[in-house]
Design a protein around this motif. Sequence first.
Motif, mmCIF file in Angstrom:
data_model
loop_
_atom_site.group_PDB
_atom_site.id
_atom_site.type_symbol
_atom_site.label_atom_id
_atom_site.label_comp_id
_atom_site.label_asym_id
_atom_site.label_seq_id
_atom_site.Cartn_x
_atom_site.Cartn_y
_atom_site.Cartn_z
ATOM 1 N N PRO A 429 0.844 -1.211 0.186
ATOM 2 C CA PRO A 429 0.138 -0.203 -0.156
ATOM 3 C C PRO A 429 0.950 1.209 -0.150
ATOM 4 N N PHE A 430 0.196 2.354 -0.250
ATOM 5 C CA PHE A 430 0.968 3.611 -0.071
ATOM 6 C C PHE A 430 -0.334 4.593 0.168
ATOM 7 N N ALA A 431 0.280 5.873 0.940
ATOM 8 C CA ALA A 431 -0.625 6.885 1.298
ATOM 9 C C ALA A 431 -0.522 8.099 0.435
ATOM 10 N N VAL A 432 -1.511 8.850 0.345
ATOM 11 C CA VAL A 432 -1.492 10.212 -0.041
ATOM 12 C C VAL A 432 -2.189 11.097 0.840
ATOM 13 N N ILE A 433 -1.112 12.330 1.264
ATOM 14 C CA ILE A 433 -1.803 13.364 2.429
ATOM 15 C C ILE A 433 -1.918 14.433 1.409
ATOM 16 N N ALA A 434 -3.153 14.974 1.855
ATOM 17 C CA ALA A 434 -3.617 16.311 1.211
ATOM 18 C C ALA A 434 -3.430 17.226 2.394
ATOM 19 N N ILE A 435 -2.865 18.464 2.176
ATOM 20 C CA ILE A 435 -2.700 19.508 3.220
ATOM 21 C C ILE A 435 -3.106 20.855 2.990
ATOM 22 N N MET A 527 -5.645 6.123 1.191
ATOM 23 C CA MET A 527 -4.748 4.739 1.123
ATOM 24 C C MET A 527 -5.058 4.184 -0.092
ATOM 25 N N TYR A 528 -4.088 3.555 -0.553
ATOM 26 C CA TYR A 528 -4.143 2.794 -1.861
ATOM 27 C C TYR A 528 -3.949 1.465 -1.451
ATOM 28 N N PRO A 529 -4.897 0.606 -1.824
ATOM 29 C CA PRO A 529 -5.939 0.633 -2.863
ATOM 30 C C PRO A 529 -7.254 0.910 -2.151
ATOM 31 N N GLU A 530 -7.566 1.140 -0.705
ATOM 32 C CA GLU A 530 -8.712 1.115 -0.134
ATOM 33 C C GLU A 530 -9.521 2.193 -0.562
ATOM 34 N N HIS A 531 -8.907 3.398 -1.058
ATOM 35 C CA HIS A 531 -9.720 4.606 -1.236
ATOM 36 C C HIS A 531 -9.470 4.891 -2.764
ATOM 37 N N GLY A 532 -9.075 4.164 -3.605
ATOM 38 C CA GLY A 532 -9.129 4.349 -4.864
ATOM 39 C C GLY A 532 -7.755 3.587 -5.572
ATOM 40 N N THR A 533 -8.055 3.361 -6.808
ATOM 41 C CA THR A 533 -6.843 2.546 -7.632
ATOM 42 C C THR A 533 -6.327 3.609 -9.002
#
Length: 601
Positions: A429-435, A527-533
């Motif tokens: 998995p990997f994470a995307v953080i929006a700030i 989080m990938y892939p839980e919140h989108g691919t």
Amino acid sequence: MRKFAKLSLSILFCFSGAAAAMFGVHQVSVPIVETLMEADLRKHSELWQRRVILHLDDPAGTFLNGELTSNNISYFELLPEASDVYRFKLYDTEGLVIWSTRSGDKGLSDADTFPAQEIMQGKTSYRRTQKPAAEIDGLALHALSQDVATHEVAEIYEPVISDGRVIGALEFYTDITDTRARFLIRVRVLLAGLTALAIATVTAVAIVLFRANRRQYQALTRRTTKEKKLLSEQLKLARDVKILGELNEWLQSSRSLDELFDMVKRFMTHVLPDAEGSVYVYSNSRDVLDGWASWNGGNHKDHIRPDECWGLRRGRTYEYGDSEINFTCSHAEPHNDHPYFCFPILAHGETVGLLHLRAKSNDSEMFHANRDLAQMCSEQISMAIANVRMRDELHDQSVRDPLTGLFNRRHMNETLRKTIGDSQRSTEPFAVIAIDVDHFKKFNDTHGHDAGDMVLRAVGSVLQQDCDRDDVACRPGGEEFTLILPGTGLDQAQERAENLRRAVENIKVRYGEKTLPRITISVGLSMYPEHGTLPQMLLRSADDALYQAKALGRNRVVVADSLETGEHEGEPWEKTTPTALPSAAAEARDDSGDTPQKKAG
């Protein structure tokens, strides 16, 4: 004996040249005389024709009807005595003789010899023939300076034109034997004089050239050994230039300094096998040079200062061992007294590095003979370094935000696509953080845009310091920031996001003489892939979570689709899905300091 042979050969050559010149004069003089005499006789024939026509009472009647008066005949009979003409005839247009100084020719036709075509075109016909003395009238024969069996005779036909048409012709016979002989003598004397002058001039020039060439030959002979040695060196240089061409081709295709200097090491080993070397490049701070590579047993230091090299201090190549007094560069210590070069590497007029070459042996002459080749190597390396740096700068300009130094939206989208592909292969998995910076509009409105820029740079600095390994910090635009964390699970991502929030909260930014208000950020996490691919799905999920964090009061971290109920200032909130977040107008009200509209009960 040898000198006598050369003298004899020179005399023989001179006699041969003189004989050839006289033969040439004899042959060339004949056509020249013929041309000159023809031109002269044509002019005389025009005068003779004019005299005849002027003494005719009726020229048209004479040539058309054959009518001649006694006065005309008397004048014609006296004409040979008053001119060089010994015979002349009057013709009609058909070539029939109307009158001739020889009475027997009258009424005869000279159709075989009469040039009717030229006469009818209004042209003068000239012909030179040789006639026996018996055919020459007596007065002309006795006028010659000597008796000859064969005479040179010129026959000239002059057309008679009346009212624009040819009505007849006149034929003049003149003996040119004496005139031709005199012309030949004069022309041959003149040509012989000119030839003699030319031969004398050529001989003088040849003597001067011979002496000059002899001196040059002697000088060339003395330089023969030196030129052979130079030729050998040029052949070696041609081989080195070929290798340099290959080096340049490879260096231009390098994509990084590491790759570039790996190529430099391999090529320099072949180009200068008897010299050990190293190369240094200025760091970004320009206060030190970093050691990048060494070869052929050489070694390099991690860092050197510019003042440790005489080449850099003097701004030109430094040769140790070329003078009676030499000073050793500090970066060359420990020194074994072998000669060496220090070449400043220049690119676009700026010094970007240093190429250091040191001889393996103490043969100073051989080492210094390779200076030009070493200089060319330095130039090739300098161009390659400039190209790599320019390529890196252009790439940074295309993917970096100029204000914060973080990556821009373009690079963010490319990184997301690449990270998704890597995660699909590795199943990690990997994470995307929006700030988003809270109340950023107030910073701009209250303190000005310069203060706002300082806030953005401070937040960007925190994000950049927090990035590790493959983490990517981006500024898509405005006060928004994005972090991409490859190989990071949900718990670790939440911890990273919370640490970032605290680090930003502890920032103190001074603007002028005052300290700006506390900076806080709202953070959304997907989080990938839980919140989108797909990239847009992950960014949308992180943005929705970010808006949820703003709706819950800012200065907090929210995971996408994870917050169902919450409290803000002691008041309950109804569950809100990320897709049903406040509109842009509601967010604008949030930035102005208003709290979101609360639902009753």
